[in-house]
Motif scaffolding. Structure first.
Motif, PDB file in Angstrom:
ATOM      1  N   VAL A   1       0.842  -1.202   0.000  1.00 47.35           N
ATOM      2  CA  VAL A   1       0.000   0.000   0.000  1.00 47.35           C
ATOM      3  C   VAL A   1       0.876   1.250   0.000  1.00 47.35           C
ATOM      4  O   VAL A   1       0.550   2.265  -0.623  1.00 47.35           O
ATOM      5  N   ILE A   2       2.009   1.177   0.687  1.00 41.17           N
ATOM      6  CA  ILE A   2       2.938   2.314   0.741  1.00 41.17           C
ATOM      7  C   ILE A   2       3.469   2.615  -0.651  1.00 41.17           C
ATOM      8  O   ILE A   2       3.598   3.785  -1.045  1.00 41.17           O
ATOM      9  N   TRP A   3       3.794   1.567  -1.406  1.00 37.40           N
ATOM     10  CA  TRP A   3       4.294   1.768  -2.772  1.00 37.40           C
ATOM     11  C   TRP A   3       3.239   2.452  -3.647  1.00 37.40           C
ATOM     12  O   TRP A   3       3.572   3.355  -4.421  1.00 37.40           O
ATOM     13  N   VAL A   4       1.987   2.049  -3.500  1.00 38.27           N
ATOM     14  CA  VAL A   4       0.905   2.667  -4.280  1.00 38.27           C
ATOM     15  C   VAL A   4       0.810   4.159  -3.964  1.00 38.27           C
ATOM     16  O   VAL A   4       0.691   5.000  -4.869  1.00 38.27           O
ATOM     17  N   ILE A   5       0.906   4.498  -2.670  1.00 38.06           N
ATOM     18  CA  ILE A   5       0.842   5.911  -2.270  1.00 38.06           C
ATOM     19  C   ILE A   5       2.020   6.692  -2.849  1.00 38.06           C
ATOM     20  O   ILE A   5       1.868   7.812  -3.345  1.00 38.06           O
ATOM     21  N   LEU A   6       3.215   6.092  -2.812  1.00 39.66           N
ATOM     22  CA  LEU A   6       4.399   6.756  -3.350  1.00 39.66           C
ATOM     23  C   LEU A   6       4.277   7.015  -4.847  1.00 39.66           C
ATOM     24  O   LEU A   6       4.693   8.058  -5.344  1.00 39.66           O
ATOM     25  N   MET A   7       3.704   6.068  -5.571  1.00 35.52           N
ATOM     26  CA  MET A   7       3.536   6.248  -7.013  1.00 35.52           C
ATOM     27  C   MET A   7       2.529   7.352  -7.326  1.00 35.52           C
ATOM     28  O   MET A   7       2.596   7.979  -8.386  1.00 35.52           O
ATOM     29  N   LEU A   8       1.606   7.593  -6.401  1.00 38.15           N
ATOM     30  CA  LEU A   8       0.657   8.699  -6.582  1.00 38.15           C
ATOM     31  C   LEU A   8       1.315  10.036  -6.259  1.00 38.15           C
ATOM     32  O   LEU A   8       1.050  11.046  -6.912  1.00 38.15           O
ATOM     33  N   VAL A   9       2.199  10.036  -5.256  1.00 38.14           N
ATOM     34  CA  VAL A   9       2.873  11.268  -4.857  1.00 38.14           C
ATOM     35  C   VAL A   9       3.999  11.603  -5.827  1.00 38.14           C
ATOM     36  O   VAL A   9       4.186  12.767  -6.210  1.00 38.14           O
ATOM     37  N   PHE A  10       4.768  10.570  -6.235  1.00 36.68           N
ATOM     38  CA  PHE A  10       5.871  10.760  -7.173  1.00 36.68           C
ATOM     39  C   PHE A  10       5.602   9.925  -8.420  1.00 36.68           C
ATOM     40  O   PHE A  10       6.136   8.813  -8.554  1.00 36.68           O
ATOM     41  N   PRO A  11       4.773  10.415  -9.325  1.00 37.65           N
ATOM     42  CA  PRO A  11       4.393   9.627 -10.520  1.00 37.65           C
ATOM     43  C   PRO A  11       5.616   9.245 -11.350  1.00 37.65           C
ATOM     44  O   PRO A  11       6.551  10.018 -11.520  1.00 37.65           O
ATOM     45  N   ARG A  12       5.579   8.019 -11.883  1.00 35.91           N
ATOM     46  CA  ARG A  12       6.654   7.534 -12.734  1.00 35.91           C
ATOM     47  C   ARG A  12       6.056   6.825 -13.941  1.00 35.91           C
ATOM     48  O   ARG A  12       4.964   6.249 -13.851  1.00 35.91           O
ATOM     49  N   ASN A  13       6.783   6.837 -15.021  1.00 34.40           N
ATOM     50  CA  ASN A  13       6.361   6.117 -16.216  1.00 34.40           C
ATOM     51  C   ASN A  13       6.882   4.686 -16.117  1.00 34.40           C
ATOM     52  O   ASN A  13       7.989   4.372 -16.567  1.00 34.40           O
ATOM     53  N   LEU A  14       6.067   3.821 -15.525  1.00 38.81           N
ATOM     54  CA  LEU A  14       6.514   2.462 -15.254  1.00 38.81           C
ATOM     55  C   LEU A  14       6.525   1.586 -16.514  1.00 38.81           C
ATOM     56  O   LEU A  14       7.405   0.766 -16.702  1.00 38.81           O
ATOM     57  N   GLY A  15       5.517   1.754 -17.366  1.00 41.46           N
ATOM     58  CA  GLY A  15       5.469   0.966 -18.590  1.00 41.46           C
ATOM     59  C   GLY A  15       5.134  -0.495 -18.334  1.00 41.46           C
ATOM     60  O   GLY A  15       4.779  -0.905 -17.224  1.00 41.46           O
ATOM     61  N   TRP A  16       5.322  -1.301 -19.389  1.00 42.72           N
ATOM     62  CA  TRP A  16       4.965  -2.717 -19.298  1.00 42.72           C
ATOM     63  C   TRP A  16       5.895  -3.492 -18.360  1.00 42.72           C
ATOM     64  O   TRP A  16       5.535  -4.575 -17.878  1.00 42.72           O
ATOM     65  N   GLN A  17       7.092  -2.953 -18.098  1.00 40.71           N
ATOM     66  CA  GLN A  17       8.059  -3.671 -17.277  1.00 40.71           C
ATOM     67  C   GLN A  17       7.585  -3.879 -15.842  1.00 40.71           C
ATOM     68  O   GLN A  17       8.119  -4.730 -15.137  1.00 40.71           O
ATOM     69  N   VAL A  18       6.577  -3.095 -15.434  1.00 38.06           N
ATOM     70  CA  VAL A  18       6.053  -3.280 -14.078  1.00 38.06           C
ATOM     71  C   VAL A  18       5.473  -4.679 -13.910  1.00 38.06           C
ATOM     72  O   VAL A  18       5.414  -5.210 -12.786  1.00 38.06           O
ATOM     73  N   LEU A  19       5.068  -5.303 -15.010  1.00 38.54           N
ATOM     74  CA  LEU A  19       4.516  -6.662 -14.947  1.00 38.54           C
ATOM     75  C   LEU A  19       5.562  -7.684 -14.523  1.00 38.54           C
ATOM     76  O   LEU A  19       5.229  -8.761 -14.034  1.00 38.54           O
ATOM     77  N   LEU A  20       6.835  -7.340 -14.718  1.00 41.99           N
ATOM     78  CA  LEU A  20       7.903  -8.256 -14.305  1.00 41.99           C
ATOM     79  C   LEU A  20       7.966  -8.415 -12.793  1.00 41.99           C
ATOM     80  O   LEU A  20       8.592  -9.352 -12.288  1.00 41.99           O
ATOM     81  N   ALA A  21       7.331  -7.503 -12.074  1.00 42.37           N
ATOM     82  CA  ALA A  21       7.337  -7.595 -10.614  1.00 42.37           C
ATOM     83  C   ALA A  21       6.582  -8.841 -10.135  1.00 42.37           C
ATOM     84  O   ALA A  21       6.906  -9.380  -9.073  1.00 42.37           O
ATOM     85  N   PHE A  22       5.597  -9.286 -10.907  1.00 46.37           N
ATOM     86  CA  PHE A  22       4.807 -10.448 -10.477  1.00 46.37           C
ATOM     87  C   PHE A  22       5.617 -11.745 -10.479  1.00 46.37           C
ATOM     88  O   PHE A  22       5.640 -12.452  -9.460  1.00 46.37           O
TER      89      PHE A  22
END
Length: 288
Positions: free
Chosen positions: A147-168
């Protein structure tokens, strides 16, 4: 004479048939334990409810504690290393979230069979059930902290792209490693009780030598002997475990060699756990 007969009976129980000392039997324990998912899912959830019993916020305390620690360390070291907060805080936060899972699997895993002595002696289940229970509990903690990561991405937006799927798949590898780590260290620490405090001290040391509150990029940028130290830091396997999960989540470059190292370490760890199970799985109930 009666005493001798009792000792003979105990020795007979402690010496299992030869077919139980095989890799097939060890693997069968892992598979059988996995399919007893109703048991370890319920026990793991019960552990969390028991830990936060009579608490108003309950498991949210996990998130709050991790968030406060991440903000404090992120702000402090961003000033010391002169790195922008928007860049450094996500690095520290995701690193701490992953580290909580890794350290929990190592430290609690070493005591997993000792802490469950009653269940091991009374409940006819696979030994691996207790490892799945621990990993499930740590996974729930991890989910709370994300949940902390989700909040951080809202506060500091980043262009994550499709590579975020590699986290799974990276998180899947992390969970798989949690199983073999808790199984291996659980068996060894049950036999040799000095392993648990030694592992706790080692875990603390690993925190400082793993790039969680510092980055290898900073060392590379300084050049010279400092840059060579960054390459030495990459010899730490935990660095690669961090990177395969953290890089996709913060929009950093994903390197193939990190995945190769993690996959190789995972296979080697599973083989090590199977060897330990093959040799000593049946003795755990006598050691606890």
């Amino acid at each position: 004479m009666a005493r001798f007969q009792r000792m003979t009976a105990v020795d007979a129980e402690a010496s299992p048939p030869s077919e139980s000392k095989t890799f097939k039997a060890a693997w069968s324990d892992l598979v059988r334990g996995f399919f007893q998912h109703e048991l370890w899912l319920q026990l793991g959830w019960q552990d969390i409810k028991q830990r936060y019993r009579r608490s108003v916020l309950g498991p949210l305390w996990i998130t709050i504690a991790t968030g406060v620690m991440a903000i404090a360390l992120g702000l402090l070291y961003s000033v010391l290393f002169k790195i922008p907060v928007a860049e450094f805080l996500p690095h520290v936060t995701v690193g701490l979230i992953m580290w909580n899972f890794i350290s929990g699997a190592m430290k609690e895993g070493s005591d997993i069979f000792i802490d469950n002595e009653g269940l091991i002696k009374q409940l006819p289940s696979a030994l691996s059930v207790h490892c799945y229970r621990l990993v499930w509990k740590q996974t729930l903690f991890l989910a709370h902290n994300m949940v902390i990561w989700v909040i951080l991405m809202l506060v500091f937006p980043r262009n994550l792209g499709w590579q975020v799927l590699l986290a799974f798949p990276a998180l899947g590898l992390l969970v798989l490693n949690g199983v073999w780590v808790s199984m291996f260290f659980g068996i060894v620490a049950t036999r040799y009780r000095d392993v648990s405090p030694l592992l706790e001290a080692l875990t603390q040391l690993l925190f400082y030598v793993t790039p969680i509150v510092w980055t290898t990029q900073t060392l590379h940028e300084q050049g010279g002997a400092v840059s060579s130290r960054a390459k030495i830091a990459e010899l730490n396997p935990l660095y690669h475990y961090m990177e395969v999960v953290r890089a996709p989540l913060i929009g950093a470059p994903v390197h193939a060699y990190n995945w190769v190292v993690v996959i190789c370490c995972t296979v080697a760890g599973l083989l090590l756990a199977l060897v330990a199970m093959r040799q000593w799985r049946f003795r755990v109930s006598y050691w606890v």
